[in-house]
Design a protein around this motif. Sequence first.
Motif, mmCIF file in Angstrom:
data_model
loop_
_atom_site.group_PDB
_atom_site.id
_atom_site.type_symbol
_atom_site.label_atom_id
_atom_site.label_comp_id
_atom_site.label_asym_id
_atom_site.label_seq_id
_atom_site.Cartn_x
_atom_site.Cartn_y
_atom_site.Cartn_z
ATOM 1 N N GLN A 22 -3.937 11.534 -2.507
ATOM 2 C CA GLN A 22 -5.167 11.953 -3.194
ATOM 3 C C GLN A 22 -5.151 13.458 -3.440
ATOM 4 O O GLN A 22 -5.534 13.935 -4.502
ATOM 5 N N ASP A 23 -4.696 14.205 -2.439
ATOM 6 C CA ASP A 23 -4.608 15.657 -2.566
ATOM 7 C C ASP A 23 -3.632 16.040 -3.672
ATOM 8 O O ASP A 23 -3.919 16.937 -4.485
ATOM 9 N N GLN A 24 -2.487 15.364 -3.726
ATOM 10 C CA GLN A 24 -1.505 15.649 -4.770
ATOM 11 C C GLN A 24 -2.078 15.394 -6.163
ATOM 12 O O GLN A 24 -1.869 16.184 -7.088
ATOM 13 N N MET A 61 0.828 -1.199 0.000
ATOM 14 C CA MET A 61 0.000 0.000 0.000
ATOM 15 C C MET A 61 0.867 1.255 0.000
ATOM 16 O O MET A 61 0.565 2.226 -0.678
ATOM 17 N N GLU A 62 1.967 1.225 0.746
ATOM 18 C CA GLU A 62 2.878 2.375 0.741
ATOM 19 C C GLU A 62 3.423 2.633 -0.657
ATOM 20 O O GLU A 62 3.507 3.781 -1.098
ATOM 21 N N MET A 63 3.798 1.576 -1.364
ATOM 22 C CA MET A 63 4.316 1.741 -2.730
ATOM 23 C C MET A 63 3.242 2.301 -3.652
ATOM 24 O O MET A 63 3.527 3.151 -4.502
ATOM 25 N N ILE A 64 2.024 1.831 -3.505
ATOM 26 C CA ILE A 64 0.918 2.345 -4.314
ATOM 27 C C ILE A 64 0.744 3.836 -4.061
ATOM 28 O O ILE A 64 0.625 4.635 -4.999
ATOM 29 N N ILE A 65 0.749 4.216 -2.799
ATOM 30 C CA ILE A 65 0.581 5.626 -2.431
ATOM 31 C C ILE A 65 1.729 6.466 -2.983
ATOM 32 O O ILE A 65 1.506 7.536 -3.568
ATOM 33 N N VAL A 125 -6.846 3.886 5.387
ATOM 34 C CA VAL A 125 -6.780 5.299 5.023
ATOM 35 C C VAL A 125 -5.843 5.981 6.022
ATOM 36 O O VAL A 125 -6.128 6.052 7.203
ATOM 37 N N SER A 126 -4.733 6.439 5.505
ATOM 38 C CA SER A 126 -3.733 7.099 6.339
ATOM 39 C C SER A 126 -3.571 8.542 5.878
ATOM 40 O O SER A 126 -4.077 8.937 4.826
#
Length: 106
Positions: free
Chosen positions: A79-81, A5-9, A71-72
């Motif tokens: 998402q904001d970026q 998940m970190e890599m996806i983010i 959701v972190s």
Amino acid sequence: MNNEMEMIIFNIINYAGTAKGLAYEALNEAEKGNFDKIPELMKEADQNLLEAHKVQTSIIQAEARGEKPEVSVLFVHAQDQLMTAMESKTLIESLIRMHKKIDGVK
């Protein structure tokens, strides 16, 4: 949060940041009157936004399958970026059109 998940983010953040940077680079070229460089920069920005959107879609599809992503703050930041990169690109396209109009370029 797991490493996947970190890599996806981080992929979303990377693609979005690259897209925004390319769009601003295109705007800088417009300000200098170098309109011939703009289409390639904006095309590359679009490609990066598309990649970011694909990654985002994979998370949405996983949630639709019943997988609940964590959701972190980092996820919210990604998402904001992405959203600000998309909005920046839209605004920059308008500014480039204005520069072309001012410089008499069609």
